[in-house]
Design a protein around this motif. Structure first.
Motif, PDB file in Angstrom:
ATOM      1  N   ASP A 177       0.819  -1.219   0.000  1.00 34.62           N
ATOM      2  CA  ASP A 177       0.000   0.000   0.000  1.00 34.62           C
ATOM      3  C   ASP A 177       0.850   1.265   0.000  1.00 34.62           C
ATOM      4  N   ASN A 208      -3.924  -2.456   6.375  1.00 34.52           N
ATOM      5  CA  ASN A 208      -2.922  -1.440   6.710  1.00 34.52           C
ATOM      6  C   ASN A 208      -2.540  -1.267   8.180  1.00 34.52           C
ATOM      7  N   ASP A 237       1.776  -3.130   7.366  1.00 32.91           N
ATOM      8  CA  ASP A 237       1.424  -1.708   7.443  1.00 32.91           C
ATOM      9  C   ASP A 237       1.591  -1.022   6.084  1.00 32.91           C
ATOM     10  N   SER A 238       1.055   0.174   5.978  1.00 34.69           N
ATOM     11  CA  SER A 238       1.216   1.035   4.806  1.00 34.69           C
ATOM     12  C   SER A 238       1.986   2.293   5.198  1.00 34.69           C
ATOM     13  N   GLY A 286      -1.689   3.861   6.906  1.00 34.27           N
ATOM     14  CA  GLY A 286      -1.730   2.970   8.053  1.00 34.27           C
ATOM     15  C   GLY A 286      -2.882   3.294   8.990  1.00 34.27           C
TER      16      GLY A 286
END
Length: 398
Positions: free
Chosen positions: A47, A316, A338-339, A343
């Motif tokens: 992401d 995320n 996570d992003s 997030g």
């Protein structure tokens, strides 16, 4: 003439040296390679969402996605020199060393709703960071191999969306991922790309571990390809899945079940997953909305007990958990990542920004995933990655 002191040192040092040499020789002869050399290291992130901004990052505001992702990659580049925590996982207490693969889990481009930039512009920024700035190398001395799967935003940009985008469609990121990963004999173009048949599905054998990369989610259509791929694999071979969506997927990602199955605002379906939604005619928003769809996936997992781990992005945040299915009849280790831009928690607290380091020992068939907090000290330009949570699972097939 050798002094007695020198002779004593020689009598002490030589046996120790010979013992050390023998130990190394024994390791290579009996095991083929040292523990550090046989471990496969992979970085997993997802992401990236080029084209949008973070509200706050390292003392600045409205920071562009390409700047945040560049900072992430610079932290990935520091991994080889770090020492892993003594957590009893794979390579515990050792230096990280070589990074063999870097895996991006999708949503490279953000959906092109104004003022978000085009998928083409986002892909160019992604290439700059992940193909040119990334400097880690594998055990073979070559640059780490980049492995990519698409996300729901990449797909929406290619096929269209219920709400207006600018341009209305741009399949650039899908075409680029397809040409990079399945590597067709004749590369596709934006003009001839067809999402209905040009799915980014591929697999790798990593020293006896089979790794599958699946477009968005293992729906009934994707499972046809997965079955054909698994038919080529010994049933005792451990299998790992990388895809974008969580095991539950999302109702809105399925295809509108109402003929003519169009993408319309009222239905809420985005037609990203080929399977028609079975639980209603309007996409619900709650987490338990894909019960019937999940049951098909669970049956597939039960038929293939050698599927031992599942990695995904989309929702995320960093989490290590076990997927049990809607009827609590499977136990699949899952790793959510996570992003850097979206997030669930890290979008509000930049010190919790993370990616994952996956250490895989094919000989013992053991896998350790470690959370890598890459922005724990935002004000420190020389900060290093801080290792957070870790989880170790056995990939052995009973």
């Amino acid at each position: 003439m050798i002094s007695k002191a020198c002779e004593m040192r020689r009598n002490v040092i030589f046996p120790v040296l010979i013992t050390a040499i023998c130990a190394v020789f024994y390791s290579f002869v009996c095991h083929g390679q040292s523990t550090g050399d046989r471990v496969i290291n992979m970085v997993f992130t997802s992401d990236a969402h080029y084209g949008i901004t973070r509200p706050k990052f390292r003392g600045d505001s409205n920071v562009a996605g390409y700047k945040v992702n560049e900072a992430l990659i610079r932290q990935v580049n520091t991994l080889p020199g770090l020492v892993l925590p003594a957590d009893n996982g794979v390579s515990s207490g050792r230096r990280v060393g070589a990074i063999d693969y870097v895996i991006e889990g999708g949503d490279i481009a953000n959906r092109m709703q104004p003022p978000v930039q085009s998928a083409a512009a986002s892909w160019a920024q992604f290439e700059n960071d992940y193909l040119h700035l990334l400097s880690v190398r594998g055990h073979n001395g070559q640059p780490a191999k980049l492995l990519v799967i698409p996300g729901n935003h990449d797909i929406s940009n290619a096929i269209g969306f219920a709400k207006p985008m600018k341009p209305l469609t741009d399949p650039t990121s899908m075409v680029k991922i397809y040409n990079m990963m399945p590597t067709p004999a004749k590369p596709l173009t934006n003009e001839n790309y067809d999402y209905a048949k040009d799915k980014v599905d591929y697999s790798y054998n990593m020293k006896g571990i089979h790794v599958m990369f699946v477009t968005l989610w293992p729906d009934s259509a994707q499972r046809i390809w997965m079955q054909k791929d698994l038919d080529t694999v010994n049933r005792k071979t451990p299998v790992i899945i990388f895809t974008h969506d969580q095991p539950e997927s999302e109702a809105k990602h399925f295809t509108n079940p109402v003929p003519p199955h169009k993408i319309i605002v009222e239905s809420g379906f985005e037609n990203l997953v080929a399977e028609h939604y079975k639980d209603g005619t309007v996409a619900p928003q709650d987490d338990g909305a894909t019960i019937k769809e999940q049951r098909g996936f669970v049956k597939f997992l039960q038929a293939h007990p050698n599927i031992k781990a599942y990695f995904h992005g989309n929702s995320n945040w960093n989490e290590f958990y076990v997927y049990h299915g809607p009827d609590k009849n499977v136990n699949l280790p899952v790793f959510r990542v996570d992003s850097p831009m979206k997030g669930k928690y890290s979008s509000k607290d930049e010190t919790s920004l993370s990616f994952q380091l996956i250490s895989l020992d094919p000989q013992t068939q053991t896998l350790t995933v470690r959370e890598c907090l890459w922005n724990a000290k935002p004000a420190d330009a020389a900060q290093k990655v801080v290792f957070g949570k870790s989880s170790t699972v056995s990939l052995k097939v009973n």
